[in-house]
Design a protein around this motif. Structure first.
Motif, short mmCIF file in Angstrom:
data_model
loop_
_atom_site.label_atom_id
_atom_site.label_comp_id
_atom_site.label_asym_id
_atom_site.label_seq_id
_atom_site.Cartn_x
_atom_site.Cartn_y
_atom_site.Cartn_z
N LEU A 376 0.83 -1.20 0.00
CA LEU A 376 0.00 0.00 0.00
C LEU A 376 0.87 1.26 0.00
O LEU A 376 0.56 2.23 -0.70
CB LEU A 376 -0.92 0.00 1.22
N GLU A 377 1.97 1.22 0.72
CA GLU A 377 2.89 2.37 0.70
C GLU A 377 3.42 2.59 -0.71
O GLU A 377 3.50 3.74 -1.18
CB GLU A 377 4.05 2.12 1.66
N ALA A 378 3.76 1.52 -1.40
CA ALA A 378 4.25 1.66 -2.78
C ALA A 378 3.15 2.19 -3.70
O ALA A 378 3.41 3.00 -4.59
CB ALA A 378 4.76 0.31 -3.28
N ALA A 379 1.92 1.72 -3.51
CA ALA A 379 0.81 2.18 -4.35
C ALA A 379 0.51 3.65 -4.13
O ALA A 379 0.15 4.37 -5.07
CB ALA A 379 -0.43 1.34 -4.06
N LEU A 380 0.66 4.12 -2.90
CA LEU A 380 0.33 5.51 -2.58
C LEU A 380 1.47 6.48 -2.91
O LEU A 380 1.22 7.62 -3.30
CB LEU A 380 -0.02 5.63 -1.09
N ARG A 381 2.71 6.02 -2.78
CA ARG A 381 3.84 6.93 -2.88
C ARG A 381 4.76 6.64 -4.06
O ARG A 381 5.56 7.50 -4.45
CB ARG A 381 4.64 6.90 -1.57
N GLY A 382 4.65 5.45 -4.64
CA GLY A 382 5.49 5.11 -5.78
C GLY A 382 6.93 4.89 -5.38
O GLY A 382 7.29 4.92 -4.20
#
Length: 421
Positions: A376-382
């Motif tokens: 989710l962190e990757a999805a939100l922040r790239g």
């Protein structure tokens, strides 16, 4: 009552519409809006949907639109069933992980991460527009990966509940094997989306007689065959794992199998072509039998039940949903999203108490939850490093060289969908 279905041009939709028509005493819909950017598919699906309502005498109105804001305006509930990138992106998710010796699957492993990265930003944009149109509307998410998407929605403050058809599918299959009505069975269903175990099968509701031992003793072969897992494993566990656990319990065998046959995405794409051709037949006024092979069995019953409870119009008091943990599994953070039985009403779901879990299950739940945090962190922040960290954390990846290779492939195959690449 107005409901909107975002992704209404999906070939799934007639299954949903059929449920709305059959179960209109449970959920009284006056207007159903199918929203989809693919106008050609929407016309075919919308036409069949209207004929299904007409055949079954449903008085509600069905409209279609490619304008999201118009479609969700004034909706009491919005169902999300979208697929960013379509079946073409799914086929990529199911194939490039195999190049690194890892499972290629659309909801878990590297393919599941790719889908999450594509999907979360789109769903959050839709949800904000739903909130502007009607801040009291419930969002029911059927879009995979349901656990990660639902957590993104809840963290952003939306009135959201995640829905999956695994539990209701098991309930129906077990009821048929035991020759009882589905409503008589309550499942002790515990875990994360697509990572669950049936710890008990209770006759008569929560607290009823646990007939799981009898189910395994009398019908263990049938259950094992359906899961494509060995009978002796079920006997040793004494529980029924979700069929998605096969990717964990038989990973290497599944990788070898997937490398030798067409992807599921290719099969579904061919099936969708046939279904859309059928939907264009003006004489067709019921869901075709082929749709049962498309997936999503009993989705309509689960969706109607959940919407009815959330909108205060009936529905079962206890249902399997994806929602905040809030202490239900004490080894997880409160804001982890779990998939369990919950009491559901107009104020939302409240999970039922769960007995202390065997470390065999709790350990894997904790491991995958850590991956979902990073996903989710990757999805939100790239960011490439965030993608790598999520892959390295996933139990189906784990090794740094696999994570490196998968990161490169994921980014290469998803550039058009990721604004930060």
């Amino acid at each position: 009552m107005k409901l909107a279905v975002v992704g209404g041009g999906s070939t799934y939709t007639p299954e949903l519409v059929d449920g709305f028509a059959r179960l209109r005493d449970t959920l009284a819909i006056s207007e159903l809006v199918l929203v989809d950017p693919a106008a050609d598919r929407l016309e075919l699906v919308g036409g069949l949907a209207r004929r299904i309502f007409a055949r079954q005498g449903h008085p509600g109105r069905i409209t279609t639109t490619s304008d999201l804001d118009a479609g969700v305006e004034g909706a009491d509930a919005v169902l999300l069933q979208l697929r960013v990138g379509g079946q073409a992106a799914r086929e990529q998710d199911e194939t490039w992980p195999l190049e690194c010796g890892c499972v290629g699957q659309e909801t878990t492993g590297a393919g599941g991460l790719a889908k999450a990265l594509r999907t979360v930003p789109v769903v959050l944009d839709i949800a904000e527009r739903v909130r502007r149109a009607n801040p009291d509307a419930w969002i029911i998410d059927f879009t995979n990966p349901v656990g990660i998407v639902t957590r993104a929605l809840l963290q952003a403050g939306h009135k959201a509940v995640g829905l999956c058809n695994v539990a209701i599918g098991f309930q129906r299959k077990f009821a048929a094997l035991l020759d009882v009505a589905p409503g008589e069975l309550h499942l002790d269903h515990v875990g994360l989306n697509h990572l669950t175990w049936e710890l008990g099968v209770r006759l008569g509701g929560p607290g009823g007689e646990n007939v799981l031992p009898r189910l395994l003793a009398e019908h263990g072969d049938a259950v094992a065959d359906d899961l494509r897992l060995p009978r002796h494993l079920l006997d040793r566990l004494g529980v029924v794992p979700s069929y998605y656990l096969r990717y964990f319990y038989a990973h290497d065998a599944v990788v070898r199998e997937l490398a030798t046959k067409p992807s599921r995405a290719a099969e579904v794409a061919a099936m969708e072509g046939q279904l859309l051709q059928m939907y264009g037949d003006p004489a067709l006024d019921e869901k075709p039998e082929l749709l049962a092979k498309r997936g999503g069995a009993f989705y309509s019953e689960a969706a109607v039940d959940l919407a009815a409870s959330l909108l205060g119009d009936g529905g079962s008091p206890v249902q399997v949903v994806n929602t905040y943990n809030n202490g239900t599994l004490p080894f997880l953070a409160d804001d982890a999203v779990i998939e369990v039985q919950a009491r559901v009403d107009k104020d939302g779901p409240v999970p039922l108490a769960v007995p202390e879990l065997d470390p065999l299950y709790a350990g894997l739940i904790g491991h995958v939850t850590a991956y979902e945090d990073l996903a989710l962190e990757a999805a939100l922040r790239g960011g490439r490093d965030r993608v790598f960290r999520a892959l390295l954390a996933h139990p189906l990846v784990g090794q740094y060289d696999h994570a490196e290779g998968l990161t490169d492939r994921l980014l290469a195959h998803n550039r058009e969908h990721l604004s930060w690449v």
